[in-house]
Design a protein around this motif. Structure first.
Motif, PDB file in Angstrom:
ATOM      1  N   LEU A  42     -53.773  23.809 -60.162  1.00 23.77           N
ATOM      2  CA  LEU A  42     -53.154  22.319 -59.899  1.00 23.77           C
ATOM      3  C   LEU A  42     -54.489  21.769 -59.210  1.00 23.77           C
ATOM      4  O   LEU A  42     -55.842  20.503 -59.797  1.00 23.77           O
ATOM      5  N   THR A  43     -55.051  22.284 -58.369  1.00 25.84           N
ATOM      6  CA  THR A  43     -55.811  21.837 -57.653  1.00 25.84           C
ATOM      7  C   THR A  43     -57.394  22.412 -57.762  1.00 25.84           C
ATOM      8  O   THR A  43     -57.884  21.050 -57.589  1.00 25.84           O
ATOM      9  N   GLY A  44     -56.795  23.058 -58.580  1.00 28.44           N
ATOM     10  CA  GLY A  44     -58.533  23.720 -58.873  1.00 28.44           C
ATOM     11  C   GLY A  44     -59.366  24.796 -57.549  1.00 28.44           C
ATOM     12  O   GLY A  44     -60.756  24.800 -57.217  1.00 28.44           O
ATOM     13  N   LEU A  45     -58.590  24.872 -56.707  1.00 31.28           N
ATOM     14  CA  LEU A  45     -58.788  25.289 -55.420  1.00 31.28           C
ATOM     15  C   LEU A  45     -58.559  26.863 -55.170  1.00 31.28           C
ATOM     16  O   LEU A  45     -56.880  25.811 -55.274  1.00 31.28           O
ATOM     17  N   ASP A  46     -58.854  28.107 -54.849  1.00 27.16           N
ATOM     18  CA  ASP A  46     -58.678  28.719 -54.764  1.00 27.16           C
ATOM     19  C   ASP A  46     -57.880  29.069 -53.376  1.00 27.16           C
ATOM     20  O   ASP A  46     -58.870  30.096 -52.917  1.00 27.16           O
ATOM     21  N   SER A  47     -57.728  28.120 -52.174  1.00 26.35           N
ATOM     22  CA  SER A  47     -57.191  28.465 -51.253  1.00 26.35           C
ATOM     23  C   SER A  47     -55.223  28.877 -50.908  1.00 26.35           C
ATOM     24  O   SER A  47     -54.354  27.505 -51.051  1.00 26.35           O
ATOM     25  N   LYS A  48     -54.694  29.690 -49.715  1.00 27.50           N
ATOM     26  CA  LYS A  48     -53.336  29.385 -49.463  1.00 27.50           C
ATOM     27  C   LYS A  48     -53.517  28.337 -48.766  1.00 27.50           C
ATOM     28  O   LYS A  48     -52.106  27.722 -48.421  1.00 27.50           O
ATOM     29  N   TRP A  49     -54.069  27.970 -47.403  1.00 31.78           N
ATOM     30  CA  TRP A  49     -54.224  26.349 -46.920  1.00 31.78           C
ATOM     31  C   TRP A  49     -54.124  25.006 -47.868  1.00 31.78           C
ATOM     32  O   TRP A  49     -53.340  24.589 -47.682  1.00 31.78           O
ATOM     33  N   VAL A  50     -54.538  25.256 -49.564  1.00 32.23           N
ATOM     34  CA  VAL A  50     -54.312  24.662 -50.036  1.00 32.23           C
ATOM     35  C   VAL A  50     -53.079  23.563 -50.878  1.00 32.23           C
ATOM     36  O   VAL A  50     -52.656  22.817 -51.183  1.00 32.23           O
ATOM     37  N   THR A  51     -53.023  25.444 -51.343  1.00 29.48           N
ATOM     38  CA  THR A  51     -51.879  25.301 -51.487  1.00 29.48           C
ATOM     39  C   THR A  51     -50.759  24.991 -50.718  1.00 29.48           C
ATOM     40  O   THR A  51     -48.926  24.606 -50.587  1.00 29.48           O
ATOM     41  N   THR A  52     -49.967  25.507 -48.832  1.00 29.65           N
ATOM     42  CA  THR A  52     -48.992  25.226 -48.746  1.00 29.65           C
ATOM     43  C   THR A  52     -49.705  23.294 -47.704  1.00 29.65           C
ATOM     44  O   THR A  52     -48.423  23.296 -48.358  1.00 29.65           O
ATOM     45  N   LEU A  59     -36.971  24.185 -52.407  1.00 29.93           N
ATOM     46  CA  LEU A  59     -38.855  25.374 -53.071  1.00 29.93           C
ATOM     47  C   LEU A  59     -39.688  25.423 -51.854  1.00 29.93           C
ATOM     48  O   LEU A  59     -40.012  26.213 -51.974  1.00 29.93           O
ATOM     49  N   CYS A  60     -39.914  24.043 -51.871  1.00 27.75           N
ATOM     50  CA  CYS A  60     -41.251  23.839 -51.047  1.00 27.75           C
ATOM     51  C   CYS A  60     -40.883  24.408 -49.873  1.00 27.75           C
ATOM     52  O   CYS A  60     -41.989  25.275 -48.472  1.00 27.75           O
ATOM     53  N   GLU A  61     -39.303  23.784 -48.646  1.00 32.84           N
ATOM     54  CA  GLU A  61     -38.577  24.971 -47.559  1.00 32.84           C
ATOM     55  C   GLU A  61     -39.259  26.251 -47.854  1.00 32.84           C
ATOM     56  O   GLU A  61     -39.970  27.246 -46.833  1.00 32.84           O
ATOM     57  N   SER A  62     -38.956  26.818 -48.614  1.00 29.19           N
ATOM     58  CA  SER A  62     -38.397  28.348 -49.265  1.00 29.19           C
ATOM     59  C   SER A  62     -40.374  29.040 -48.679  1.00 29.19           C
ATOM     60  O   SER A  62     -41.455  29.750 -48.604  1.00 29.19           O
ATOM     61  N   ASN A  63     -41.005  27.742 -49.651  1.00 27.60           N
ATOM     62  CA  ASN A  63     -42.781  27.710 -49.957  1.00 27.60           C
ATOM     63  C   ASN A  63     -43.303  28.040 -48.678  1.00 27.60           C
ATOM     64  O   ASN A  63     -44.272  28.898 -47.748  1.00 27.60           O
ATOM     65  N   LEU A  64     -43.057  26.942 -47.770  1.00 27.00           N
ATOM     66  CA  LEU A  64     -43.574  27.019 -46.650  1.00 27.00           C
ATOM     67  C   LEU A  64     -42.793  28.062 -45.902  1.00 27.00           C
ATOM     68  O   LEU A  64     -43.976  28.208 -44.790  1.00 27.00           O
ATOM     69  N   CYS A  65     -41.834  28.515 -45.526  1.00 26.44           N
ATOM     70  CA  CYS A  65     -40.717  29.058 -44.954  1.00 26.44           C
ATOM     71  C   CYS A  65     -42.122  30.663 -44.923  1.00 26.44           C
ATOM     72  O   CYS A  65     -42.453  31.349 -43.571  1.00 26.44           O
ATOM     73  N   GLU A  66     -42.983  31.194 -45.681  1.00 29.45           N
ATOM     74  CA  GLU A  66     -43.064  32.372 -46.295  1.00 29.45           C
ATOM     75  C   GLU A  66     -44.636  31.659 -45.767  1.00 29.45           C
ATOM     76  O   GLU A  66     -45.424  32.833 -45.202  1.00 29.45           O
ATOM     77  N   ASP A  67     -45.384  30.268 -45.735  1.00 30.43           N
ATOM     78  CA  ASP A  67     -46.980  30.311 -44.694  1.00 30.43           C
ATOM     79  C   ASP A  67     -47.125  29.456 -43.757  1.00 30.43           C
ATOM     80  O   ASP A  67     -47.570  28.769 -44.166  1.00 30.43           O
ATOM     81  N   VAL A  68     -45.894  29.931 -43.142  1.00 31.12           N
ATOM     82  CA  VAL A  68     -45.802  29.442 -41.576  1.00 31.12           C
ATOM     83  C   VAL A  68     -47.465  29.851 -40.684  1.00 31.12           C
ATOM     84  O   VAL A  68     -47.791  31.440 -41.456  1.00 31.12           O
ATOM     85  N   ALA A  69     -48.087  28.977 -40.598  1.00 27.44           N
ATOM     86  CA  ALA A  69     -49.480  29.367 -39.825  1.00 27.44           C
ATOM     87  C   ALA A  69     -49.444  28.856 -38.261  1.00 27.44           C
ATOM     88  O   ALA A  69     -49.568  27.715 -38.591  1.00 27.44           O
ATOM     89  N   ILE A  70     -51.101  29.499 -37.570  1.00 23.88           N
ATOM     90  CA  ILE A  70     -50.953  28.725 -36.538  1.00 23.88           C
ATOM     91  C   ILE A  70     -51.959  27.037 -37.364  1.00 23.88           C
ATOM     92  O   ILE A  70     -50.972  26.209 -36.227  1.00 23.88           O
ATOM     93  N   ASN A  71     -52.130  26.949 -38.485  1.00 28.18           N
ATOM     94  CA  ASN A  71     -53.575  25.458 -38.176  1.00 28.18           C
ATOM     95  C   ASN A  71     -52.343  24.534 -39.322  1.00 28.18           C
ATOM     96  O   ASN A  71     -53.037  23.716 -39.262  1.00 28.18           O
ATOM     97  N   THR A  72     -51.242  25.034 -39.473  1.00 27.29           N
ATOM     98  CA  THR A  72     -50.638  24.293 -40.387  1.00 27.29           C
ATOM     99  C   THR A  72     -48.995  24.251 -39.977  1.00 27.29           C
ATOM    100  O   THR A  72     -48.477  22.957 -40.239  1.00 27.29           O
ATOM    101  N   VAL A  73     -48.816  24.713 -39.156  1.00 29.94           N
ATOM    102  CA  VAL A  73     -47.265  24.864 -38.905  1.00 29.94           C
ATOM    103  C   VAL A  73     -47.016  23.901 -37.834  1.00 29.94           C
ATOM    104  O   VAL A  73     -45.528  23.393 -38.338  1.00 29.94           O
ATOM    105  N   ALA A  74     -47.644  22.868 -37.097  1.00 29.05           N
ATOM    106  CA  ALA A  74     -47.148  21.587 -36.652  1.00 29.05           C
ATOM    107  C   ALA A  74     -47.051  20.530 -37.142  1.00 29.05           C
ATOM    108  O   ALA A  74     -45.852  19.736 -36.890  1.00 29.05           O
ATOM    109  N   THR A  75     -48.199  20.997 -38.502  1.00 21.96           N
ATOM    110  CA  THR A  75     -47.466  19.238 -39.557  1.00 21.96           C
ATOM    111  C   THR A  75     -45.819  19.766 -39.607  1.00 21.96           C
ATOM    112  O   THR A  75     -45.554  18.828 -40.428  1.00 21.96           O
ATOM    113  N   THR A  76     -45.784  20.886 -40.836  1.00 26.02           N
ATOM    114  CA  THR A  76     -45.146  21.727 -41.619  1.00 26.02           C
ATOM    115  C   THR A  76     -43.492  21.247 -40.502  1.00 26.02           C
ATOM    116  O   THR A  76     -42.761  20.149 -40.656  1.00 26.02           O
TER     117      THR A  76
END
Length: 477
Positions: free
Chosen positions: A320-330, A351-368
């Motif tokens: 959808l986004t045209g970008l091969d990046s896990k960060w963009v998916t998050t 569904l979004c909660e579930s996806n975000l739980c699996e992709d918790v990371a340093i650079n996104t966890v605060a905004t999540t």
């Protein structure tokens, strides 16, 4: 001229069963239930007449309704009101209902000397009792002599207490099945998705950031209570054919807009954050045109939202986004969570909660975490708090822009975070395996030929290049 009709012989069993040894089992099962019936004002019920009864409320056992009938002057005229009668009656339609019964008059002195008449737990020559029709009864005309009852511990404070148990006896035969009919999975999502894809019968359009999307009012109203009110409710908008969608992103996303870029060459670049760098194999021109100009993802977000409402599934975010990046998916999952909450799409939110739980990371966890607090996502919030509370993670998260926003917008979360940190320090023991300290940050970002971990970029030859605070590499890349 007449025709001769001949009987069609029964079709033979399949070759797989001819000559085979088969078996079946008759299974008897008892469905049990009980009811407690309290009779108050016993003395006032005397003298109502032979055959007059006091009935309990109806209760359900085994799919049938039942009731307890108490006759204070007895059921039979020949007993001259010398006995009280007690019965269980079938109170709903039924034919040949086979059942076991138990009637218990409770001893109210605490001595547990109850008067029990029971089918349960004993062998009966005639088997369970069969009730033929509605109103059929089982019980005792001479259940208790009245003079003895009134002098006993069964009567207390002018009350009697009766416990009734019913066991419905049913049987079925279990055996091998010689048939199997394949039922295809539901394709309702596909059928609705084709409506969106073809655009046939659309009757409403949405303008999102200059792009127009066409949809069907009934589908949107069926999927979302917010759209139902907006399109058909008493407070519906005047123009329900063309709707301009305002910015639907949450304030937290502003933190991640205008991310600075580091261009390596004409075919690749980095997004720079305070704590890390995100490698993207795409040209800066394509990146700016597709993402950086409007990093709110408004158009892509609306594509994903409509896709879910019609297909009941999430689209491929990278496609959808045209970008091969896990960060963009998050990031897209974060946006969709906010949109799902706004439009009352509970399944999409989960569904979004579930996806975000699996992709918790340093650079996104605060905004999540801020999103989870703002949209009452308690499970996602707990996962984020637990992740941030790890000391190794906390130090890195505190350097992100998202953490600054979290402190300003959700001060109450900071209190909860401190409690988590205190528990981790008090109860957790961090173990190093094979002399190597484990990595807790979970912020690995795939890069071409290597990966970035906690501020270090590791190439194919396992050589590390230290990144400065702004994420730029020291020397040549």
């Amino acid at each position: 001229m007449g025709r001769v009709l001949r009987e069609t012989p029964n079709p033979p069993l399949s070759s797989s069963t001819e000559g085979a040894t088969t078996s079946s089992t008759s299974v008897m099962k008892t469905l049990n239930g009980s009811h407690h019936f309290k009779i108050t004002g016993y003395s006032q019920s005397k003298g109502t007449g032979v055959g007059k009864y006091i009935a309990s409320d109806m209760f359900m056992v085994g799919g049938y309704l039942w009731a307890v009938y108490f006759y204070p002057d007895g059921k039979s005229p020949e007993d001259n009101a010398a006995y009280v009668s007690l019965f269980i009656a079938l109170a709903s339609e039924g034919t040949d209902v086979r059942a076991l019964f138990e009637l218990t008059l409770l001893d109210q002195s605490g001595k547990e000397r109850h008067k029990v008449h029971s089918h349960f737990g004993r062998t009966l020559e005639s088997g369970p009792y069969t009730l033929k029709y509605r109103g059929s009864m089982w019980g005792y005309k001479r259940f208790f002599r009245r003079t003895l009852l009134e002098q006993s511990d069964y009567l207390k404070n002018d009350c009697l207490s009766v416990h009734c148990s019913v066991g419905i006896v049913k049987s079925h035969t279990e055996g091998p099945k010689f048939y199997s009919i394949a039922v295809p999975p539901s394709r309702i999502g596909h059928h609705f998705g084709q409506l969106l894809k073809t655009g046939k019968g659309t009757d409403v359009s949405f303008e999102v950031d200059g792009e127009v999307f066409y949809a069907h009012k009934l589908v949107l109203a069926a999927r979302s209570p917010v759209f139902r009110a907006q399109l058909f409710g008493p407070m519906k908008e005047q123009n329900t054919k063309q709707i301009k969608v305002e910015d639907i992103e949450a304030p937290v996303f502003k933190v991640q807009l205008n991310t600075p870029l580091l261009m390596l060459d004409k075919n690749s670049c980095y997004f720079l954050t305070n704590d890390n760098a995100l490698f993207l194999e795409t040209s800066p021109c394509k990146l700016y045109a597709g993402v950086a100009d409007a990093y709110a993802f408004e158009v892509n977000l609306w594509h994903a939202l409509l896709h879910f409402m019609y297909w009941d599934s999430l689209p491929d975010m990278q496609e959808l986004t045209g970008l091969d990046s896990k960060w963009v998916t998050t990031l897209m999952s974060q946006h969709l969570l906010a949109a799902a909450d706004r439009y009352g799409l509970e399944r999409l939110r989960l569904l979004c909660e579930s996806n975000l739980c699996e992709d918790v990371a340093i650079n996104t966890v605060a905004t999540t975490l801020a999103l989870a607090e703002q949209h009452h996502c308690f499970q996602l919030k707990a996962v984020c708090l637990k992740f941030v509370a790890v000391p190794e993670n906390l130090r890195a998260v505190m350097q992100t822009d998202g953490f600054v926003y979290l402190k300003e917008s959700c001060p109450s979360v900071m209190t909860e975070l401190l409690e988590y940190v205190a528990r981790v320090i008090e109860h957790s023991v961090y173990v190093c395996k094979h002399g190597i300290e484990p990595i807790f940050d979970g912020s690995d970002a795939n890069v071409s030929g290597g990966r970035i971990i906690s501020g270090l970029w590791k190439d194919k030859d396992k050589k590390c290049v230290k990144l400065r605070g702004d994420g730029r590499g020291k020397g040549k890349w």
